[in-house]
Motif scaffolding. Structure first.
Motif, PDB file in Angstrom:
ATOM      1  N   GLY A  13      32.853  49.083  35.337  1.00 29.52           N
ATOM      2  CA  GLY A  13      31.431  48.819  35.560  1.00 29.52           C
ATOM      3  C   GLY A  13      30.764  48.268  34.311  1.00 29.52           C
ATOM      4  N   ALA A  39      31.917  44.763  33.826  1.00 32.76           N
ATOM      5  CA  ALA A  39      31.263  43.878  34.792  1.00 32.76           C
ATOM      6  C   ALA A  39      29.849  43.527  34.354  1.00 32.76           C
ATOM      7  N   TRP A  97      28.519  40.647  41.802  1.00 34.96           N
ATOM      8  CA  TRP A  97      28.710  41.840  42.616  1.00 34.96           C
ATOM      9  C   TRP A  97      28.708  41.435  44.091  1.00 34.96           C
ATOM     10  N   ILE A 152      30.315  45.465  50.286  1.00 37.14           N
ATOM     11  CA  ILE A 152      30.487  46.680  49.491  1.00 37.14           C
ATOM     12  C   ILE A 152      31.337  47.693  50.251  1.00 37.14           C
ATOM     13  N   THR A 154      36.545  38.984  46.200  1.00 37.28           N
ATOM     14  CA  THR A 154      35.773  39.981  45.466  1.00 37.28           C
ATOM     15  C   THR A 154      36.170  39.972  43.999  1.00 37.28           C
ATOM     16  N   SER A 214      33.735  43.941  39.111  1.00 36.60           N
ATOM     17  CA  SER A 214      32.726  44.671  39.880  1.00 36.60           C
ATOM     18  C   SER A 214      33.358  45.366  41.085  1.00 36.60           C
TER      19      SER A 214
END
Length: 299
Positions: free
Chosen positions: A53, A56, A63, A70, A181, A185
């Motif tokens: 995190g 990122a 994100w 998500i 993705t 993140s």
């Protein structure tokens, strides 16, 4: 001569992934005597998630754009991290031999190839099926040559099967629903979701017993940096750029390399049967990875 990029994807990255992934059992062996398995994994997920995190944020990684992305990212992480690692660590901590666990989990490439057709529309050739079967046979030879009794119960078998299904469906899910993705993140989201699930299970099922030793600290640091960040990142890169069934065949090489590493580090037995099995595994993986004439013409 293959192009530089082709060499990286076909040899360098798979080799790096195999070497890193094969150290997972070594880290577990060092750490589990001092901490309960789910507590161990919860701490590992928290640190790995926080680290990715931070990376990122500092590198301004993109994100997921919406809630659905998500959820898909978290679901893939729960399968690969919570289900697979939780099942393996719990079974070994309850007395099941690492060799028994490795044989069961080694079914993953065959199961992935079986499901890749209906789920991802991937075609597995007869030669690749032969390679997958040879790979499993080779892993079995490696492990059977050094089994140490290793009690197995309904509980540990169930946990190991959960791990097998988790890593299989997780790789397929990552390929299908998280193809673009960002690994920084996305990894942070996956480890955060896994930390919540594993932490909740640890609170219910364990006493959070921890004896902080140098071995535990080293094992935790190794598993976070080398496995959770390095190996998993390479795995998802390979999944993104290759067929799921071919990527899964790399897992066959991890148990033999783990056996050799344990022999070098812990003076564990390395019988001749294990060397034969290692040769069979290499042949099997080579058959799976060798491109078909159609694929070669397309390249």
């Amino acid at each position: 001569m293959p192009a530089r990029g082709e060499w990286v994807w076909s040899l360098a990255l798979p080799a790096a992934f195999i070497l890193l992934w094969s150290t997972g059992f070594i880290g577990a062996k060092l750490g589990l005597p001092w901490i309960e398995p789910l507590t161990f994994l919860s701490i590992r997920m928290i640190i790995a998630g926080g680290l990715l995190g931070l990376v990122a944020v500092l590198t301004r990684a993109p994100w997921p754009a919406d809630g659905r992305a998500i959820v898909h990212t978290a679901a893939a992480g729960l399968l690969v991290h919570a289900a697979y690692l939780g099942g393996v660590f719990w079974a070994i901590d309850r007395g099941q031999a690492a060799g028994v666990t490795a044989i069961i989990v080694a079914l993953q490439p065959l199961l992935t190839a079986t499901l890749a057709g209906p789920l991802l529309a991937e075609r597995v050739s007869a030669r690749q099926w032969l390679g997958l079967v040879l790979g499993f046979a080779g892993v079995s030879l490696v492990i059977l040559g050094r089994l140490e009794g290793g009690a197995i119960s309904i509980q540990t078998l169930t946990a190991t099967l959960i791990a097998l299904v988790g890593i299989t469906l997780g790789t397929l899910y990552q390929k299908r629903f998280c193809p673009v993705t960002d690994l920084r993140s996305g990894g942070a989201i996956q480890y955060a979701a896994s930390a919540i699930v594993l932490g909740s299970l640890a609170v219910v099922l364990e006493e959070q017993r921890i004896i902080w030793t140098g071995e535990l600290v080293f094992a935790l640091a190794w598993l976070v940096l080398v496995l959770s960040v390095g190996a998993i990142g390479l795995l998802f890169l390979l999944i993104r750029h290759g067929a799921a069934s071919r990527v899964a065949s790399f897992f066959y090489l991890a148990p033999p390399i783990t056996v050799v590493t344990a022999w070098l580090l812990f003076d564990e037995i390395l019988p001749p049967l294990a060397l034969v099995g290692l040769a069979v595994v290499v042949i099997g993986v080579a058959l799976v990875q060798r491109p078909s004439p159609v694929q070669s013409n397309r390249g």
